[in-house]
Design a protein around this motif. Structure first.
Motif, short mmCIF file in Angstrom:
data_model
loop_
_atom_site.label_atom_id
_atom_site.label_comp_id
_atom_site.label_asym_id
_atom_site.label_seq_id
_atom_site.Cartn_x
_atom_site.Cartn_y
_atom_site.Cartn_z
N SER A 137 9.18 44.92 33.18
CA SER A 137 9.39 44.75 31.73
C SER A 137 10.50 45.68 31.27
O SER A 137 10.55 46.85 31.63
CB SER A 137 8.09 45.04 30.96
OG SER A 137 7.61 46.33 31.25
N GLY A 139 13.14 46.75 27.84
CA GLY A 139 13.35 46.70 26.40
C GLY A 139 14.78 47.05 26.04
O GLY A 139 15.46 47.79 26.76
N THR A 161 12.01 42.53 25.91
CA THR A 161 11.57 42.68 24.51
C THR A 161 12.65 43.43 23.75
O THR A 161 13.41 44.21 24.32
CB THR A 161 10.25 43.46 24.41
OG1 THR A 161 10.42 44.77 24.98
CG2 THR A 161 9.14 42.73 25.14
#
Length: 256
Positions: A137, A139, A161
């Motif tokens: 993940s 960002g 994200t």
């Protein structure tokens, strides 16, 4: 025309060409378009003013050459449009590789490199060296495209994200909600240090990253870009001192 006269004429013409190439641009008022974001310590727009290493470098150039710079901040996408359509004289930062489709067919001039940067991944310090397979993940700050990770994002091995600013982004990494933050390394490390010791992050140079330099550009004043390049060559020590004092290239040189 005799051979002697022809030779003298050619020498004079060549001399005139050299002289014209070195004549400084006429002192003038110049509008500099900048990004309406906080990218401390490289550059930032706060309280209606342009700040950072870029401001110091551009002001030093203007003072030396007699120009008067007026800074105007724009959203990133509009800023490029203003440059292409002549709404501003100069743009900083810039690169011929950014938003290439918009630039196609535009007559733009770019300076030599001004400030080096690395767009890379910040992780918790204990995760440095674990490799790309361990990162699932990622960002970014809204509007910042993680080009170095585009393949992993496209194939779904890494999820992306967006956050409204650096502080919430970096706090998410520190708390373990996401594995890494993709950002300008100097800006990210400066923001993490300002938050405090609870956000102990480090740049991992083994992860995908892009190394390049910010440049000054113009569509209406190529002669000023040429003059700026000459000034950069003459003032390498001054520019290096500004970059070192402000931390505009902090944390990047160990990674490439």
């Amino acid at each position: 025309m005799t051979a002697g006269k022809a030779g003298r004429w050619l020498a004079a013409a060549l001399g005139l060409g050299v002289w014209l190439a070195t004549v400084p641009a006429e002192a003038r008022d110049l509008t500099v378009g900048v990004e309406a974001i906080d990218f401390t310590p490289v550059y930032s727009w706060r309280d209606g003013e342009f700040h950072g290493a870029a401001r110091e470098i551009l002001d030093a150039f203007a003072t030396a050459r007699g120009h008067h710079l007026v800074y105007r901040a724009y959203p990133i996408k509009r800023l490029l449009a203003e440059l292409i359509h002549g709404g501003i004289d100069l743009k900083f930062p810039d690169s011929p590789d950014w938003q290439a489709a918009m630039r196609r067919g535009a007559a733009l001039s770019y300076s030599a490199p001004v400030i080096a940067y690395v767009d890379g991944t910040l992780v918790r310090r204990e995760r440095v060296g674990q490799g790309g397979a361990a990162l699932r993940s990622l960002g970014t700050v809204a509007g910042f495209t993680p080009l170095a990770w585009r393949e992993q994002i496209a194939d779904g091995t890494v999820t992306l994200t967006e956050n409204p600013g650096f502080e919430p982004l970096l706090r998410q990494v520190a708390a373990g909600r996401i594995d890494g933050a993709y950002a300008n390394v100097a800006v990210g490390l400066t923001a993490a240090a300002q938050i405090g010791p609870t956000v102990a992050l480090a740049y991992d140079p083994a992860l995908p990253h892009i190394a390049d330099s910010y440049r000054l550009s113009s569509g209406t004043a190529p002669e000023v870009i040429a003059e700026f390049d000459a000034w950069l060559k003459e003032n390498r020590a001054l520019v290096a001192a500004i970059i070192a004092r402000t931390g505009a290239e902090a944390g990047i040189h160990s990674g490439h």
